[in-house]
Design a protein around this motif. Structure first.
Motif, mmCIF file in Angstrom:
data_model
loop_
_atom_site.group_PDB
_atom_site.id
_atom_site.type_symbol
_atom_site.label_atom_id
_atom_site.label_comp_id
_atom_site.label_asym_id
_atom_site.label_seq_id
_atom_site.Cartn_x
_atom_site.Cartn_y
_atom_site.Cartn_z
ATOM 1 N N PRO A 127 10.499 84.000 56.633
ATOM 2 C CA PRO A 127 9.331 83.546 57.412
ATOM 3 C C PRO A 127 8.372 84.664 57.807
ATOM 4 C CG PRO A 127 11.314 82.481 58.197
ATOM 5 C CD PRO A 127 11.748 83.471 57.181
ATOM 6 N N PHE A 128 8.898 85.837 58.147
ATOM 7 C CA PHE A 128 8.008 86.934 58.524
ATOM 8 C C PHE A 128 7.190 87.414 57.325
ATOM 9 C CE2 PHE A 128 9.137 87.413 62.847
ATOM 10 C CZ PHE A 128 10.499 87.193 62.970
ATOM 11 N N MET A 183 11.337 81.811 51.198
ATOM 12 C CA MET A 183 10.783 83.125 51.539
ATOM 13 C C MET A 183 11.035 83.407 53.008
ATOM 14 S SD MET A 183 6.958 84.740 51.265
ATOM 15 C CE MET A 183 6.449 83.826 49.875
ATOM 16 N N TYR A 212 15.756 79.220 56.787
ATOM 17 C CA TYR A 212 16.029 79.409 58.219
ATOM 18 C C TYR A 212 16.754 78.218 58.842
ATOM 19 C CZ TYR A 212 12.593 76.026 59.891
ATOM 20 O OH TYR A 212 11.928 74.864 60.172
ATOM 21 N N ALA A 213 16.593 77.013 58.247
ATOM 22 C CA ALA A 213 17.162 75.812 58.861
ATOM 23 C C ALA A 213 18.595 75.535 58.424
ATOM 24 C CB ALA A 213 16.274 74.613 58.532
ATOM 25 N N ASP A 225 18.241 91.202 59.416
ATOM 26 C CA ASP A 225 17.638 91.621 60.691
ATOM 27 C C ASP A 225 17.573 93.138 60.833
ATOM 28 O OD1 ASP A 225 19.162 88.812 62.276
ATOM 29 O OD2 ASP A 225 17.037 89.117 61.838
ATOM 30 N N ARG A 265 8.080 73.424 63.677
ATOM 31 C CA ARG A 265 9.545 73.506 63.681
ATOM 32 C C ARG A 265 10.007 74.928 63.401
ATOM 33 N NH1 ARG A 265 12.769 71.773 59.233
ATOM 34 N NH2 ARG A 265 14.878 71.439 59.972
ATOM 35 N N LYS A 266 9.375 75.537 62.386
ATOM 36 C CA LYS A 266 9.745 76.897 62.002
ATOM 37 C C LYS A 266 9.404 77.870 63.127
ATOM 38 C CE LYS A 266 9.492 78.163 57.610
ATOM 39 N NZ LYS A 266 8.983 78.661 56.322
ATOM 40 N N GLU A 286 6.192 85.385 54.952
ATOM 41 C CA GLU A 286 5.148 84.360 54.786
ATOM 42 C C GLU A 286 3.951 84.723 55.646
ATOM 43 O OE1 GLU A 286 6.856 80.628 55.941
ATOM 44 O OE2 GLU A 286 7.864 80.350 54.027
ATOM 45 N N ALA A 295 11.811 77.506 66.038
ATOM 46 C CA ALA A 295 13.150 78.017 65.715
ATOM 47 C C ALA A 295 13.161 79.544 65.761
ATOM 48 C CB ALA A 295 13.582 77.527 64.342
ATOM 49 N N LEU A 296 12.135 80.171 65.173
ATOM 50 C CA LEU A 296 12.097 81.632 65.144
ATOM 51 C C LEU A 296 11.869 82.204 66.533
ATOM 52 C CD1 LEU A 296 10.094 82.244 61.879
ATOM 53 C CD2 LEU A 296 12.501 82.608 62.255
ATOM 54 N N ALA A 306 13.996 90.772 58.043
ATOM 55 C CA ALA A 306 14.450 89.625 57.266
ATOM 56 C C ALA A 306 15.411 88.832 58.129
ATOM 57 C CB ALA A 306 15.147 90.096 56.003
ATOM 58 N N ILE A 307 15.369 87.499 58.004
ATOM 59 C CA ILE A 307 16.221 86.707 58.893
ATOM 60 C C ILE A 307 17.685 86.728 58.476
ATOM 61 C CG2 ILE A 307 14.379 85.204 59.711
ATOM 62 C CD1 ILE A 307 15.369 83.069 57.786
ATOM 63 N N ARG A 337 15.052 82.091 68.368
ATOM 64 C CA ARG A 337 16.040 83.020 67.866
ATOM 65 C C ARG A 337 15.734 84.461 68.190
ATOM 66 N NH1 ARG A 337 17.242 81.291 61.737
ATOM 67 N NH2 ARG A 337 17.466 79.182 62.474
ATOM 68 N N TYR A 338 14.477 84.848 68.142
ATOM 69 C CA TYR A 338 14.151 86.257 68.222
ATOM 70 C C TYR A 338 13.497 86.723 69.508
ATOM 71 C CZ TYR A 338 15.340 86.760 63.326
ATOM 72 O OH TYR A 338 16.018 86.797 62.140
ATOM 73 N N LYS A 361 20.286 76.421 50.068
ATOM 74 C CA LYS A 361 18.826 76.439 49.942
ATOM 75 C C LYS A 361 18.274 77.797 50.371
ATOM 76 C CE LYS A 361 14.693 73.946 51.157
ATOM 77 N NZ LYS A 361 13.969 73.738 52.382
#
Lengths: 81, 254
Positions: free
Chosen positions: B39-40, B37, B15-16, B129, A69-70, B42, A73-74, B125-126, A77-78, B34
């Motif tokens: 995602p990038f 971290m 992100y969600a 950016d 899912r993550k 991670e 989504a990313l 960072a989301i 988006r990117y 909420k």
């Protein structure tokens, strides 16, 4: 680890995983509780073991769901296709 | 090779979550929302942990800058496999004006103090950016940089990195010490399960203030306004291809 503590750890791990569930934490918690309650009368160690194994399978499935899912989504988006 | 790796982890809105702009247009609503971290980041931690599992790295230091809640982000990093954490604490209002330049200065100072061989951060960072921290950190340290990495191979004192760029993939070789920024396809991060989070509680987190590192966190950039993107206009249905062409011409697309 005794079987009882294995079941408890499984329950707590799944509960923690449920916090990120797309359908909502309360929904997940309900389903989890019902699933564990249904099996609460099991006595045979082998049956309990296979139920624990099923629970661990669900953990793997949830982790895969969240990861996919993550990622999707990313990617959406990117990254332009 | 036994590298000491510093990984930057930013606490961002998950992100969600659907982002809402504050009514006064000064920023985004973060209260009660909420967070998790970036995602990038991670992906960056995961890469460091994999390098440690392959015995290329000997120690992973996770770093985060922000209010007290950043400790949760550091705990996640520790649960994924980092050895210790460093938390540079800034207050809420100061955090809102914190920019990549400040983080780069912190990373550069920590890299020297802790004798770091490799810095890995997420590409961007989301929330903001920016995609600036890795580049600025490398410049401040005078280290080579490999940004948007989608594959890293360590070979005697240097790294062979495949970068995702507009035209495709670029392979470069950078000497250590260096700064790398992680792109989406570098790896798939592991999930920090509850048993690992419990074990991570024993790992140490050092708390510092920006002035301990000699860094001035006053902003260089001022946010003028934050607005939502324009609402999508409804489309119009037409009968046939000629009507489509008519409409396009009327709107100015010849």
């Amino acid at each position: 680890m005794s079987q009882h503590s294995r079941v408890m750890t499984l329950y707590k791990t799944l509960l923690h995983l449920g916090k990120e569930y797309p359908g909502g934490y309360p929904y997940f918690r309900n389903k989890l509780k019902n699933a564990f309650m249904k099996n609460s009368s099991l006595k045979d160690p082998k049956e309990i073991d296979s139920a624990i194994a099923r629970g661990e399978f669900v953990i793997k499935e949830l982790e895969a769901l969240y990861m996919l899912r993550k990622y999707r989504a990313l990617k959406k988006r990117y990254y332009e296709d | 090779m036994s590298l000491r790796i510093l990984v930057g982890c930013k606490r961002v809105i998950d992100y969600a979550v659907k982002i809402r702009v504050k009514p006064d247009k000064s920023g985004v609503i973060t209260e009660g929302v909420k967070h998790s971290m970036n995602p990038f980041d991670e992906i960056a931690i995961e890469e460091a942990v994999r390098m440690k599992e392959k015995k290329i790295a000997k120690e992973i230091v996770a770093f985060s800058c922000g209010p007290t809640q950043c400790q949760e982000t550091l705990r996640t990093a520790l649960a994924m496999g980092a050895d210790r954490g460093i938390h540079v604490e800034v207050s809420g209002p100061e955090y809102e004006t914190l920019q990549p330049l400040h983080i780069s200065k912190m990373l550069a100072k920590l890299a020297k103090d802790e004798q770091i061989d490799l810095i890995i951060v997420g590409k961007q960072a989301i929330d903001d950016d920016c995609n600036q921290t890795a580049q600025m950190t490398a410049a401040l340290l005078g280290w080579p940089q490999a940004t948007s990495a989608s594959k890293i191979e360590a070979k005697d004192g240097s790294l062979q990195v495949v970068r995702e760029i507009d035209g495709g993939l670029e392979t470069i070789k950078v000497k250590l010490p260096s700064v790398v920024s992680a792109d989406l396809r570098l790896n798939e991060p592991r999930y920090a399960t509850l048993p690992n989070i419990m074990k991570a509680k024993k790992k140490p987190i050092k708390k510092l203030a920006p002035k301990d590192l000699g860094i001035d966190v006053s902003p260089r950039i001022q946010v003028v306004t934050v607005e939502e993107p324009p609402v999508r206009q409804a489309g119009a249905k037409v009968e046939n291809v000629d009507a489509v062409v008519e409409k396009l011409k009327a709107l100015g697309h010849a």
